[in-house]
Design a protein around this motif. Sequence first.
Motif, PDB file in Angstrom:
ATOM      1  N   GLU A 185       0.822  -1.211   0.000  1.00 17.55           N
ATOM      2  CA  GLU A 185       0.000   0.000   0.000  1.00 17.55           C
ATOM      3  C   GLU A 185       0.859   1.265   0.000  1.00 17.55           C
ATOM      4  N   HIS A 186       2.128   1.114   0.270  1.00 15.53           N
ATOM      5  CA  HIS A 186       3.073   2.234   0.237  1.00 15.53           C
ATOM      6  C   HIS A 186       3.977   2.154  -0.993  1.00 15.53           C
ATOM      7  N   GLY A 187       3.616   1.284  -1.940  1.00 17.84           N
ATOM      8  CA  GLY A 187       4.374   1.163  -3.177  1.00 17.84           C
ATOM      9  C   GLY A 187       5.599   0.275  -3.081  1.00 17.84           C
ATOM     10  N   PHE A 188       5.717  -0.500  -2.001  1.00 18.23           N
ATOM     11  CA  PHE A 188       6.864  -1.387  -1.838  1.00 18.23           C
ATOM     12  C   PHE A 188       6.607  -2.717  -2.532  1.00 18.23           C
ATOM     13  N   GLU A 189       7.686  -3.336  -2.980  1.00 22.96           N
ATOM     14  CA  GLU A 189       7.632  -4.636  -3.644  1.00 22.96           C
ATOM     15  C   GLU A 189       8.008  -5.709  -2.633  1.00 22.96           C
ATOM     16  N   LEU A 190       7.308  -6.836  -2.671  1.00 27.51           N
ATOM     17  CA  LEU A 190       7.622  -7.966  -1.812  1.00 27.51           C
ATOM     18  C   LEU A 190       8.623  -8.865  -2.533  1.00 27.51           C
TER      19      LEU A 190
END
Length: 109
Positions: free
Chosen positions: A75-80
Amino acid sequence: MNAKRVAYAVGRWESLWASDPYMSHRIVIDLSARKVIAGQDRYRKRWHPMSVRDVDYMQQILEETADDIFDAPQEHGFELVDNPPAWALEAWPWPRVHGRTDDEYEEAG
């Protein structure tokens, strides 16, 4: 069958405060530990490794301003991701020892 759990979140975090030069940051979060474990600052058109103190400060900033990032990084634009990116491994021996000072890393290198 068990779903594989992703270990890290990687993404950019824009500075909340004015600075000269302006900085943005890219960081790696260990999701199981809920800790920022690596980071770089971007200024003057180059990425620069964060010091241990800066990584700890980034942890504090996230806890105080966006604590939900540890539960919902996308939701904060981070990639898993399953593994830390190569840039996160360049500046420090891996795995990093939390609490070690910059001087101790320089002596070990």
